[in-house]
Design an enzyme around this catalytic site. Structure first.
Site, PDB file in Angstrom:
ATOM      1  N   ARG A  62      72.007  67.786  50.303  1.00  0.00           N
ATOM      2  CA  ARG A  62      71.280  68.637  49.358  1.00  0.00           C
ATOM      3  C   ARG A  62      69.800  68.250  49.300  1.00  0.00           C
ATOM      4  O   ARG A  62      68.927  69.119  49.194  1.00  0.00           O
ATOM      5  CB  ARG A  62      71.916  68.533  47.973  1.00  0.00           C
ATOM      6  CG  ARG A  62      73.379  68.958  47.961  1.00  0.00           C
ATOM      7  CD  ARG A  62      73.977  68.855  46.582  1.00  0.00           C
ATOM      8  NE  ARG A  62      73.503  69.942  45.721  1.00  0.00           N
ATOM      9  CZ  ARG A  62      73.751  70.002  44.421  1.00  0.00           C
ATOM     10  NH1 ARG A  62      74.432  69.027  43.818  1.00  0.00           N
ATOM     11  NH2 ARG A  62      73.328  71.012  43.705  1.00  0.00           N
ATOM     12  N   ASP A 100      66.760  70.986  41.935  1.00  0.00           N
ATOM     13  CA  ASP A 100      65.754  71.201  42.972  1.00  0.00           C
ATOM     14  C   ASP A 100      64.358  71.047  42.356  1.00  0.00           C
ATOM     15  O   ASP A 100      64.218  70.947  41.142  1.00  0.00           O
ATOM     16  CB  ASP A 100      65.925  72.583  43.636  1.00  0.00           C
ATOM     17  CG  ASP A 100      65.691  73.744  42.660  1.00  0.00           C
ATOM     18  OD1 ASP A 100      64.597  73.811  42.060  1.00  0.00           O
ATOM     19  OD2 ASP A 100      66.600  74.579  42.489  1.00  0.00           O
ATOM     20  N   HIS A 114      69.006  67.897  33.972  1.00  0.00           N
ATOM     21  CA  HIS A 114      70.053  67.325  34.821  1.00  0.00           C
ATOM     22  C   HIS A 114      69.477  66.455  35.935  1.00  0.00           C
ATOM     23  O   HIS A 114      70.169  66.155  36.907  1.00  0.00           O
ATOM     24  CB  HIS A 114      70.925  68.439  35.411  1.00  0.00           C
ATOM     25  CG  HIS A 114      71.754  69.142  34.372  1.00  0.00           C
ATOM     26  ND1 HIS A 114      72.373  70.340  34.591  1.00  0.00           N
ATOM     27  CD2 HIS A 114      72.051  68.803  33.097  1.00  0.00           C
ATOM     28  CE1 HIS A 114      73.030  70.720  33.483  1.00  0.00           C
ATOM     29  NE2 HIS A 114      72.831  69.801  32.563  1.00  0.00           N
ATOM     30  N   CYS A 122      67.738  53.295  40.329  1.00  0.00           N
ATOM     31  CA  CYS A 122      68.390  51.995  40.513  1.00  0.00           C
ATOM     32  C   CYS A 122      69.228  51.697  39.276  1.00  0.00           C
ATOM     33  O   CYS A 122      68.704  51.611  38.169  1.00  0.00           O
ATOM     34  CB  CYS A 122      67.359  50.894  40.734  1.00  0.00           C
ATOM     35  SG  CYS A 122      68.138  49.258  40.890  1.00  0.00           S
ATOM     36  N   THR A 183      71.309  81.355  34.053  1.00  0.00           N
ATOM     37  CA  THR A 183      72.299  80.353  33.644  1.00  0.00           C
ATOM     38  C   THR A 183      73.641  81.045  33.428  1.00  0.00           C
ATOM     39  O   THR A 183      73.710  82.196  33.018  1.00  0.00           O
ATOM     40  CB  THR A 183      71.915  79.638  32.335  1.00  0.00           C
ATOM     41  OG1 THR A 183      72.138  80.524  31.236  1.00  0.00           O
ATOM     42  CG2 THR A 183      70.474  79.195  32.348  1.00  0.00           C
ATOM     43  N   SER A 184      74.690  80.334  33.715  1.00  0.00           N
ATOM     44  CA  SER A 184      76.016  80.921  33.573  1.00  0.00           C
ATOM     45  C   SER A 184      76.347  81.158  32.108  1.00  0.00           C
ATOM     46  O   SER A 184      77.189  81.974  31.769  1.00  0.00           O
ATOM     47  CB  SER A 184      77.057  79.984  34.172  1.00  0.00           C
ATOM     48  OG  SER A 184      77.177  78.830  33.373  1.00  0.00           O
TER      49      SER A 184
HETATM   50 ZN    ZN Z   1      66.220  48.036  41.176  1.00  0.00          ZN
END
Ligand code: ZN
Length: 246
Positions: A62, A100, A114, A122, A183-184
């Site tokens: 993706r 995206d 999101h 990390c 949006t859905s």
């Molecule tokens: Zn780190």
């Protein structure tokens, strides 16, 4: 109304529908399987713990696909809307469910609830880095800050809390118009934002290919493809391009 037509406070929420016209494949359709996996099977912290190689391959595909797509007319209309609203002394908050980077490339500031595919996180030290270069589906990327050998995509997985919820709530409280695009209408908490705006008495606008499940009689519904409908919708929300107070 004596106020300038563009002195409005907008919250715009976008979902997968706005990126479809850029060629982003939806993973939620009838054929929304990836190598036989449901999205729920690769987009969870449990999947990452159990089988990181498979999850990483899914996201690397993706991430790599982003280089071949471009913002469409709907993204560009929202970037122009942000500039128009700013000139009129109003406020513009763009909230996106999309991972995206098409809104950013079109020129908007975005509350990416999101997360973002191009960011890596990390889990040891919390560092977040934009990465467009390491796209090998079979090689993990180490953390440049602490050396941990396996960064994860900085996207919100099923079971994790969306980002920016406090800022989004504040923006909805102060908005004059809430606009939901592509949006859905069924994924919470995004679906609840539309309901919250309605309850506050804001003007609510809904744009999508088909009527979403949570459409209300009070919503101004504008069906169609986002790239074709959104430019005119924005003019409508802002009161018309040529109707300035002068
Ligand atoms: Zn780190």
């Amino acid at each position: 109304m004596t106020a300038n037509a563009t002195q409005r406070h907008l919250v715009v929420l976008t979902g997968a529908g706005i990126s479809v016209d850029s060629g982003i494949r939806s993973y939620r359709g009838a054929d929304g399987l990836w190598e036989g996996h449901r999205l729920e099977e690769v987009a969870t912290p449990e999947a990452w713990a159990r089988d990181p190689a498979t999850v990483w391959r899914f996201y690397q595909e993706r991430r790599g696909a982003l280089a071949g797509i471009e913002p469409n007319a709907a993204h560009r209309a929202l970037a122009e809307a942000e500039r128009r609203v700013a000139r009129g002394g109003g406020s513009f908050t763009l909230v996106s469910q999309n991972v995206d980077d098409l809104h950013q490339r079109a020129g908007n500031d975005v509350l990416a609830m999101h997360g973002q595919l191009l960011e890596l996180l990390c889990e040891v030290c919390g560092a977040v880095a934009v990465d467009r270069e390491h796209l090998d589906p079979h090689a993990f990327v180490p953390c440049g800050a602490c050396g941990f050998d396996r960064l994860r995509p900085n996207v919100v997985w099923f079971g994790e809390l969306p980002h920016h919820l406090d800022a989004i709530e504040r923006a909805i409280v102060r908005c004059t118009d809430f606009v939901a695009i592509g949006t859905s209408g069924v994924v919470y908490p995004a679906a609840g934002m539309l309901a919250a705006a309605r309850e506050l008495g804001r003007r609510t606008w809904v744009q999508s290919l088909d009527a979403p499940e949570n459409l209300d009689p009070a919503d101004r519904f504008r069906p169609g493809r986002a790239a074709e409908v959104v430019p005119g919708l924005i003019d409508e929300v802002l009161g018309g391009r040529s109707k300035g107070v002068g």
